[in-house]
Design an enzyme around this catalytic site. Sequence first.
Site, mmCIF file in Angstrom:
data_model
loop_
_atom_site.group_PDB
_atom_site.id
_atom_site.type_symbol
_atom_site.label_atom_id
_atom_site.label_comp_id
_atom_site.label_asym_id
_atom_site.label_seq_id
_atom_site.Cartn_x
_atom_site.Cartn_y
_atom_site.Cartn_z
ATOM 1 N N ALA A 3 19.752 62.658 8.901
ATOM 2 C CA ALA A 3 18.683 62.099 8.086
ATOM 3 C C ALA A 3 17.785 63.249 7.652
ATOM 4 O O ALA A 3 17.817 64.327 8.249
ATOM 5 C CB ALA A 3 17.902 61.086 8.908
ATOM 6 N N GLY A 24 22.438 61.317 11.457
ATOM 7 C CA GLY A 24 22.644 60.285 10.448
ATOM 8 C C GLY A 24 23.923 60.513 9.656
ATOM 9 O O GLY A 24 24.536 59.550 9.166
ATOM 10 N N GLU A 30 26.600 59.133 11.665
ATOM 11 C CA GLU A 30 26.498 57.669 11.603
ATOM 12 C C GLU A 30 27.103 57.126 10.308
ATOM 13 O O GLU A 30 27.765 56.092 10.306
ATOM 14 C CB GLU A 30 25.029 57.252 11.772
ATOM 15 C CG GLU A 30 24.542 57.530 13.198
ATOM 16 C CD GLU A 30 23.050 57.293 13.389
ATOM 17 O OE1 GLU A 30 22.264 57.775 12.552
ATOM 18 O OE2 GLU A 30 22.686 56.624 14.367
ATOM 19 N N GLU A 88 19.888 64.261 17.499
ATOM 20 C CA GLU A 88 18.595 63.558 17.473
ATOM 21 C C GLU A 88 17.767 63.822 18.718
ATOM 22 O O GLU A 88 16.554 64.014 18.649
ATOM 23 C CB GLU A 88 18.817 62.038 17.337
ATOM 24 C CG GLU A 88 19.187 61.570 15.949
ATOM 25 C CD GLU A 88 20.703 61.547 15.727
ATOM 26 O OE1 GLU A 88 21.424 62.295 16.433
ATOM 27 O OE2 GLU A 88 21.159 60.798 14.850
#
Length: 694
Positions: free
Chosen positions: A63, A102, A105, A125
Amino acid sequence: MSHIVSYHVHGAIAEAVVDNPPVNATSASVRQGLAEAIRKAEADPEVRALVIRCAGKTFIAGADIKEFGKPMAEPQLPALLAMMDRATKPIVAALHGTVLGGGFEVALAAHYRVALPETRFGFPEVKLGIVPGAGGTQRTPRLAGLETTIKLTTEGGQIDVAKALASGLIDAIAEDGDLGLAALAYAEKLVVEGQGPRSAGTLPMPADDPALFEEARKALSRKMRGQSAPLKILDAIRLGYEMDFDAALLQEFALCRESIAGPQSKALRHMFAAEREVARIPGLPADTPTRLIERVGVIGLGAMGRGIVMAIVSAGLPVIAVGLDQEHVDAAMKAIGKMWSSSVAKGSMTQEAMDKRLALITTSDDMHDLAATQLVVEAVTEDMAVKKAVFATLGQVTQPDTILASNTSFLNIDMLAEASGRPEDVCGMHFFNPAHVMRLLENVRAAKTDRDVVATIMALGKRIGKLPVLSGVCDGFIVNRMLSKRSREAFFLVEEGASPAAVDRVLLSYGFPMGPFALGDLAGLDVQAAARKARAATATERELRADFVEQMVAEGRLGQKSGSGWYSYDENRKSGPNPQTDAMIAAHAERHGLKLREIGEEEILQRLLYAMVNEGAKLLSEGIAARADEIDVAMVNGLGWPSHSGGPMFWADQIGLDKVLAAIERFRAEQGDAYWTPAPLLVQYAGEGRGFTA
Ligand code: 3HC
């Protein structure tokens, strides 16, 4: 379509290509572009499958950290991945580079995954104090099982394609190198074989294993002491056993947002940005020329010199290692061989890698052999006269533009620069012990150091896997100068009545790996006594009076290596209380008529840490550290200041500089101006209501 995500159709296969440099983070425009690509592919009757791929050096690496803490534009990442879950046509993720957070993911929400052989995967993360927020804790266990999930998500490490394939996290490796073609071919094959979409969310969770969670909880509480994210991540994984997939995803996202808003993530994100910022030197443009370094000399083969040799050859750079005489050279090579052999025995290094490294080392006891180098790192004994003589010779025997770097930890590099006869080529490269392990490298710019020398040693630091931070010349540079203020307070606290164990405990529970007294025992009290002696001329009477280390050294108590120091040690170096220390402190108090008192934990913590913050403010105003970032990065990586509090300057900002200043003024009234005069910059910033890092 946006230019950030382009969309192409090749026969029956659509392809969405993300191009969002530098690392294809899932910024709002990427999320919007991918959502649009999915909608288009779903709506087009000619399209039978969709490939998601990235331009540049990597698939999505996470992200977008810069969006954290700000309002997020729709669609949010979980909503985008829910679209992928529901897609009626198979989605193939084509992976290369570092598939992280992310990005991992997104890949796991795709229905199939193909990766280039060099691809790496991970959930970093936790290093940002964050719980994965878009299915990392829910899709991973369904695909790869609990053990792999717990390890990946709570430790933040990476795995390679072999491990990813074996764990079921990817489906195929694109061996022939053209990822785009391989992914299209893979998608076409799916279509031909009539393979449809498949969502990891439809798979069952693996069998529950409460003992595994318990074991991980214990290990993480020890290894990542004080950090909240690792344990929250375990909670997030457990959601998969407590509710259905969609509900668990919602809860996971809530935990993710909560962690992003917390103080630890804020501090860790500061560290992430600061570590990158310190590579950019104010006033030194990124295109500053650097000197070509093909062979490095290291002179002085004590513990530091050996570690430096090991660090440099580990990066594939040849080294000429020069010792005092053949006996020293032989001893150093034996010690290096022993350390690497033990890595081979433990399986952390291959015999082949060890042989390669050894082959890169040439030894000599003659400084003239350094003529063939472009950089020499000096690590001889910490004595100005000896070092000056070495620099005078180096100035003569090396090439006219060979960089001459001292590894001194507190001597004045300007004096060494003058001794060399060509001060523009002289700088400091201060490694931390053990030099082949510790990431921090304090590069020191002396008064006359050339700009290209600074650019070269910053680049070289990165090349050898270090985290280089630039410091100016002063006694102790950034880390040791700040540390000396903590040590001084620690001795004073003991003189006033705090036990060494109590002082250590306070820092340990704050998050440091060890307190000042355990550290003194580890480093060697003789080493600390020598450093105190070197500074005796500028020390105050009270500093000289707090002569505990001298007293211990006089009794042969040198710390861990002699079995006795502040603590006592058994044959396995396990520490226990030392009655001799209690007796020494009591006798010291009596001898000097000192009145001992109870000292609370808060006072201990504030005196130890605010003394460093105040010194940090002085380093900033003197220009020794260009920015607070340099100090925070150096203290976290050099001294073990807990990264989840963001380093001393960020931490002080979070407390509020007015409050820090008020405490320092209180200590000044109690302890005197000599130790607690507030730094003018602290006073100024506190008055302006600003911080060091903001
Ligand atoms: N968001 C925004 N910017 C990022 C970024 C990210 N996730 N990752 C890297 N960058 C930026 C860096 O700040 C740097 O910018 P700069 O040039 O302006 O300083 C630039 O990209 C290059 O980064 P590096 O200097 O670190 O380049 P390297 O090639 O050495 O390393 C990397 C590349 C391995 C991708 C490394 O940058 C990295 O580890 N990045 C962090 C990845 C990460 O933590 N991802 C998880 C984010 S949290 C998340 O995804 C939550 C999710 O679960 C919802």
